[in-house]
Design a protein around this motif. Structure first.
Motif, mmCIF file in Angstrom:
data_model
loop_
_atom_site.group_PDB
_atom_site.id
_atom_site.type_symbol
_atom_site.label_atom_id
_atom_site.label_comp_id
_atom_site.label_asym_id
_atom_site.label_seq_id
_atom_site.Cartn_x
_atom_site.Cartn_y
_atom_site.Cartn_z
ATOM 1 N N HIS A 11 0.836 -1.200 0.000
ATOM 2 C CA HIS A 11 0.000 0.000 0.000
ATOM 3 C C HIS A 11 0.871 1.250 0.000
ATOM 4 C CE1 HIS A 11 -3.941 1.925 1.702
ATOM 5 N NE2 HIS A 11 -3.621 2.385 0.511
ATOM 6 N N ARG A 12 1.972 1.211 0.728
ATOM 7 C CA ARG A 12 2.882 2.364 0.732
ATOM 8 C C ARG A 12 3.430 2.634 -0.660
ATOM 9 N NH1 ARG A 12 5.476 0.244 5.304
ATOM 10 N NH2 ARG A 12 7.395 -0.007 4.102
ATOM 11 N N LYS A 13 3.725 1.576 -1.409
ATOM 12 C CA LYS A 13 4.251 1.758 -2.767
ATOM 13 C C LYS A 13 3.249 2.488 -3.650
ATOM 14 C CE LYS A 13 7.425 -2.186 -2.823
ATOM 15 N NZ LYS A 13 7.753 -3.497 -3.436
ATOM 16 N N HIS A 14 1.967 2.240 -3.415
ATOM 17 C CA HIS A 14 0.933 2.937 -4.180
ATOM 18 C C HIS A 14 0.825 4.397 -3.752
ATOM 19 C CE1 HIS A 14 -2.998 4.189 -5.651
ATOM 20 N NE2 HIS A 14 -3.367 4.402 -4.399
ATOM 21 N N LEU A 15 1.021 4.669 -2.475
ATOM 22 C CA LEU A 15 0.769 6.006 -1.938
ATOM 23 C C LEU A 15 1.883 7.001 -2.225
ATOM 24 C CD1 LEU A 15 -0.634 5.062 1.595
ATOM 25 C CD2 LEU A 15 -1.944 5.996 -0.321
ATOM 26 N N PHE A 16 3.131 6.527 -2.301
ATOM 27 C CA PHE A 16 4.258 7.458 -2.280
ATOM 28 C C PHE A 16 5.057 7.461 -3.587
ATOM 29 C CE2 PHE A 16 3.511 6.797 2.263
ATOM 30 C CZ PHE A 16 3.548 8.113 2.713
ATOM 31 N N TYR A 17 5.355 8.677 -4.029
ATOM 32 C CA TYR A 17 6.311 8.887 -5.122
ATOM 33 C C TYR A 17 7.728 8.795 -4.570
ATOM 34 C CZ TYR A 17 8.966 11.600 -8.598
ATOM 35 O OH TYR A 17 9.900 12.023 -9.518
ATOM 36 N N ARG A 18 7.946 9.406 -3.429
ATOM 37 C CA ARG A 18 9.196 9.250 -2.677
ATOM 38 C C ARG A 18 8.825 8.842 -1.261
ATOM 39 N NH1 ARG A 18 14.047 11.063 -4.714
ATOM 40 N NH2 ARG A 18 13.930 12.168 -6.710
ATOM 41 N N HIS A 19 9.349 7.740 -0.806
ATOM 42 C CA HIS A 19 8.964 7.210 0.500
ATOM 43 C C HIS A 19 9.616 8.009 1.623
ATOM 44 C CE1 HIS A 19 6.952 3.409 -0.724
ATOM 45 N NE2 HIS A 19 7.645 3.626 -1.832
ATOM 46 N N PRO A 20 8.967 8.084 2.778
ATOM 47 C CA PRO A 20 9.610 8.693 3.946
ATOM 48 C C PRO A 20 10.917 7.977 4.268
ATOM 49 C CG PRO A 20 7.280 8.245 4.366
ATOM 50 C CD PRO A 20 7.620 7.576 3.078
ATOM 51 N N HIS A 320 2.647 15.783 -4.603
ATOM 52 C CA HIS A 320 3.492 15.678 -5.797
ATOM 53 C C HIS A 320 3.685 17.047 -6.437
ATOM 54 C CE1 HIS A 320 4.472 14.614 -10.033
ATOM 55 N NE2 HIS A 320 5.187 13.670 -9.442
ATOM 56 N N GLU A 321 2.631 17.851 -6.437
ATOM 57 C CA GLU A 321 2.726 19.189 -7.020
ATOM 58 C C GLU A 321 3.685 20.069 -6.230
ATOM 59 O OE1 GLU A 321 -0.136 23.066 -8.022
ATOM 60 O OE2 GLU A 321 -1.029 21.084 -7.691
ATOM 61 N N GLU A 322 3.579 20.043 -4.907
ATOM 62 C CA GLU A 322 4.495 20.829 -4.076
ATOM 63 C C GLU A 322 5.946 20.414 -4.332
ATOM 64 O OE1 GLU A 322 2.055 21.772 0.045
ATOM 65 O OE2 GLU A 322 2.862 19.755 -0.266
ATOM 66 N N TYR A 323 6.179 19.107 -4.406
ATOM 67 C CA TYR A 323 7.532 18.606 -4.613
ATOM 68 C C TYR A 323 8.088 19.082 -5.958
ATOM 69 C CZ TYR A 323 11.413 15.391 -5.306
ATOM 70 O OH TYR A 323 12.665 14.859 -5.567
ATOM 71 N N CYS A 324 7.278 19.017 -7.007
ATOM 72 C CA CYS A 324 7.739 19.477 -8.318
ATOM 73 C C CYS A 324 8.076 20.959 -8.293
ATOM 74 C CB CYS A 324 6.671 19.190 -9.372
ATOM 75 S SG CYS A 324 6.440 17.439 -9.753
ATOM 76 N N ASP A 325 7.239 21.752 -7.609
ATOM 77 C CA ASP A 325 7.530 23.181 -7.502
ATOM 78 C C ASP A 325 8.846 23.418 -6.778
ATOM 79 O OD1 ASP A 325 5.209 23.945 -8.796
ATOM 80 O OD2 ASP A 325 4.059 24.197 -6.948
ATOM 81 N N ALA A 326 9.037 22.739 -5.635
ATOM 82 C CA ALA A 326 10.260 22.939 -4.852
ATOM 83 C C ALA A 326 11.489 22.508 -5.630
ATOM 84 C CB ALA A 326 10.165 22.174 -3.539
ATOM 85 N N ALA A 327 11.394 21.376 -6.322
ATOM 86 C CA ALA A 327 12.536 20.895 -7.113
ATOM 87 C C ALA A 327 12.886 21.881 -8.214
ATOM 88 C CB ALA A 327 12.220 19.519 -7.697
ATOM 89 N N ASP A 328 11.880 22.450 -8.869
ATOM 90 C CA ASP A 328 12.136 23.434 -9.925
ATOM 91 C C ASP A 328 12.813 24.673 -9.354
ATOM 92 O OD1 ASP A 328 10.997 21.760 -11.785
ATOM 93 O OD2 ASP A 328 9.078 22.835 -11.889
ATOM 94 N N ILE A 329 12.324 25.134 -8.202
ATOM 95 C CA ILE A 329 12.878 26.344 -7.585
ATOM 96 C C ILE A 329 14.326 26.133 -7.163
ATOM 97 C CG2 ILE A 329 12.717 27.797 -5.510
ATOM 98 C CD1 ILE A 329 9.598 27.287 -5.766
ATOM 99 N N LEU A 330 14.618 25.001 -6.543
ATOM 100 C CA LEU A 330 15.974 24.737 -6.062
ATOM 101 C C LEU A 330 16.921 24.388 -7.203
ATOM 102 C CD1 LEU A 330 15.148 22.701 -2.827
ATOM 103 C CD2 LEU A 330 15.804 25.113 -3.011
ATOM 104 N N GLY A 331 16.379 24.053 -8.342
ATOM 105 C CA GLY A 331 17.226 23.704 -9.484
ATOM 106 C C GLY A 331 17.675 24.893 -10.305
ATOM 107 N N VAL A 332 17.236 26.088 -9.930
ATOM 108 C CA VAL A 332 17.573 27.299 -10.674
ATOM 109 C C VAL A 332 18.626 28.088 -9.910
ATOM 110 C CG1 VAL A 332 16.703 29.513 -11.503
ATOM 111 C CG2 VAL A 332 15.323 27.455 -11.787
ATOM 112 N N GLY A 367 7.765 11.999 3.299
ATOM 113 C CA GLY A 367 7.603 11.464 1.961
ATOM 114 C C GLY A 367 6.839 12.401 1.035
ATOM 115 N N VAL A 368 6.777 11.982 -0.230
ATOM 116 C CA VAL A 368 6.067 12.717 -1.276
ATOM 117 C C VAL A 368 4.977 11.813 -1.826
ATOM 118 C CG1 VAL A 368 6.272 13.880 -3.515
ATOM 119 C CG2 VAL A 368 8.171 13.990 -1.870
#
Length: 385
Positions: A11-20, A320-332, A367-368
């Motif tokens: 179930h955790r595998k279904h829930l998380f893009y990145r696990h805690p 997932h949306e928050e994570y994508c935003d943060a990754a984009d911001i920190l990647g610049v 996690g994400v």
């Protein structure tokens, strides 16, 4: 320790893009402060305290406070101390997995005394919660903590509670909080998080938050929280993690207002019974308050019932949306603005960087969520045991 480990692996595998990720009680305090999540308070006089701690751990609780202060009567302090020592020693004897454990004391002298009485069970205690914290008496608590740590070789962390009248009243608040900031800065390596005592803050005005309002609707207290975050929660390297105030309801009475949870997200997950259970237990108010806690810069929350934990932890998972935003911001590098990956907002590399850094630390311990996984799914899974 790891958040959501009580959920089935598949179930955790279904829930998380990145696990805690796992964390240990001796990790960097910056990690542990975020990992606290919903901190469950329990009176030190509980005759089955050891059992309660084990059960809480199995239900996903990662931090608990054994309270010797306002949770017990003045006449019961000695009995509470004796019971807490006996129960923690029993836990040590069982070799049980336990959450991060803290003791809320009344007086500085209790810190060293309790550690000595715990003996080989003392390493179970990660630190102490320091009540009514202020510049006048706060130093004695921190000195007692430092002395006990140096004498025993144990790392003992502090969680001071801002709740005294001096922190609440407008004419003394600003100076008092600046004095506290200077005192905490001298002991920075020992300060895990700053907690907010909303019950005592409300008491200064003869108020109590009803279950269908959040603490942010109680304007005199909301103003205090704002100033605490302003002075003690800054993102410039001088601040500390500030945790959300207690949610003290676990059973609904008569309601004045409509439920605060939209029906459609629950219908989409065929989880209408879950929504009804949350409303019946007044947990829709808790969910709204946690959402506002996060928006106002607070991390985690004090809770008084195990049923509160799943909601706080589900809302702590990074979307997932928050994570994508943060990754984009920190990647610049060098600043600039860009449309978000979800094409629904503008991300600015410089103004949003501190937010993104804090969010990535929360993603590490909570996690994400997988793309499309909602809070409803996380809540249903987190509360499944």
């Amino acid at each position: 320790m790891r958040h959501f480990d009580h959920i089935d692996t598949a179930h955790r595998k279904h829930l998380f893009y990145r696990h805690p990720r796992r964390f240990e009680r001796h990790d960097d305090p910056a990690v542990l402060a975020v990992a606290l999540g919903a901190t469950l308070y329990s009176p030190a006089t509980r005759p089955v305290l050891a059992d309660d701690i084990e059960k809480a751990s199995r239900r996903g609780v990662m931090s608990m406070v054994v309270c010797l202060e306002d949770a017990i009567a003045d006449a019961d302090v000695a009995a509470g101390e004796a019971n807490a020592v006996a129960q923690l020693r029993a836990l040590r004897g069982r070799g049980a997995d336990v959450p991060l454990l803290f003791v809320r004391v009344r007086e500085p002298e209790q810190i060293g005394d309790l550690v000595d009485r715990l003996g080989d069970a003392a390493p179970l205690v990660s630190g102490f919660v320091l009540p009514k914290f202020g510049p006048a008496g706060g130093g004695a608590f921190l000195d007692a903590l430092a002395d006990t740590s140096a004498r025993t070789g144990l790392r003992l962390l502090a969680m001071p509670v801002i709740e005294s009248p001096e922190a609440v009243y407008a004419e003394t608040r600003t100076e008092m909080l600046h004095d506290v900031a200077r005192l905490l800065a001298k002991h920075r390596e020992r300060i895990l998080a700053v907690r907010l005592g909303a019950a005592d803050m409300s008491a200064a005005y003869g108020l109590r938050r009803p279950p269908d309002l959040t603490i942010y609707d109680i304007r005199p207290v909301a103003g205090v929280i704002c100033d605490v975050v302003n002075i003690l929660g800054r993102a410039d390297g001088t601040g500390f993690v500030v945790t959300g105030p207690v949610w003290e309801y676990f059973s609904a009475g008569e309601r004045m207002f409509k439920p605060q949870l939209r029906q459609s997200p629950f219908d989409a997950q065929h989880a209408a019974p879950l929504r009804q259970r949350l409303i019946t237990s007044d947990l829709d108010g808790l969910i709204r308050e946690v959402h506002l806690d996060k928006a106002n810069g607070l991390t985690g929350k004090t809770v008084i019932h195990p049923s509160h934990v799943a909601a706080v932890h589900a809302l702590s998972v990074v979307t997932h949306e928050e994570y994508c935003d943060a990754a984009d911001i920190l990647g610049v590098a060098g600043g600039g603005a860009m449309a978000s990956s979800y094409a629904n907002k503008m991300n600015e590399a410089k103004p949003h960087r501190a937010w993104a850094e804090r969010l990535m630390l929360r993603a590490r311990v909570f996690g994400v969520a997988a793309e499309g996984v909602t809070f409803v799914e996380l809540l249903e899974a987190a509360g499944s045991r």
